[in-house]
Write a protein that holds these residues in place. Structure first.
Motif: not given
Length: 235
Positions: A130-135
């Motif tokens: 999810a963190s990568v997705g928001f980036a």
């Protein structure tokens, strides 16, 4: 100049129709007011008309509020999505790190069940993904806003992803608390035990919900996001 001027009336109507981050909205209103005053001064210097007429012409040339509000609303929505994506991209790895430290500090050496271990690992993988997705969504906001495509869809994706992420985190936290190997608890006990984390979850949920709210169709008296590109806000 006595009373409400044409510029004051115009700016108030624009302010009433726009919704979004307060500071950015306030900056927009100030920029519009200053721009209209500069335009009115230029009209007076060029044609020698009265101050009231100069303001009327400046407002007329700028365009009616219903026509210009959608572009400003789009920028406000992008600003909200930008901030939301940044918060999630940074906060999710921190949440994983804090929960891992808390787990290690409270460990009593009791081995968790395979199902519990799988859920814990899946939660960690989800937080990282999810963190990568928001980036990636931050990059998408840049891409859409700098080209002819509208960023409104990405704003909605950011909002939906944020809401879904928070709900998934809350659900996972409840199951992990209820099935803790050191002594699980009931659903009610897990809910009560999770009260200290509620403000943080509420804030994250609010950020996501606001992205969705700023892009939904409104009544005739409010601004709606346009399909035009919007400037990318700075971090």
């Amino acid at each position: 100049m006595d009373g409400v001027t044409a510029i004051d009336s115009y700016v108030r109507e624009l302010d009433r129709r726009l919704h979004g981050p307060r500071r950015r909205k306030a900056d927009m209103i100030v920029e519009v007011r200053d721009g209209l005053r500069d335009a009115a001064d230029a009209v007076r210097a060029e044609s020698g008309v009265s101050p009231a007429e100069a303001e009327r012409q400046a407002v007329e040339e700028f365009g009616p509020v219903p026509a210009v509000a959608p572009d400003f609303q789009t920028e406000l929505a992008v600003t909200q999505a930008w901030r939301t994506a940044w918060v999630f991209a940074i906060a999710l790895p921190l949440v994983m790190a804090v929960t891992t430290l808390m787990w290690r500090a409270g460990s009593t050496g009791v081995a968790p069940s395979p199902g519990y271990r799988d859920l814990a690992r899946a939660t960690d993988v989800f937080l990282i993904a999810a963190s990568v997705g928001f980036a990636v969504l931050l990059l998408a906001l840049h891409w859409f806003a700098r080209r002819s495509a509208s960023p409104v869809l990405i704003v909605r994706v950011v909002g939906a992803a944020a809401v879904a992420t928070v709900l998934a985190m809350m659900g996972s936290g409840l199951f992990l608390t209820m099935g803790a190997p050191t002594g699980g608890t009931s659903l009610w006990g897990a809910l009560v035990g999770g009260l200290p984390t509620l403000p943080g979850y509420a804030l994250l949920l609010y950020l996501g919900a606001r992205c969705l709210r700023l892009t939904r169709p409104r009544g005739p008296g409010a601004g709606r996001p346009s399909r035009r590109p919007a400037p990318v806000p700075s971090a």
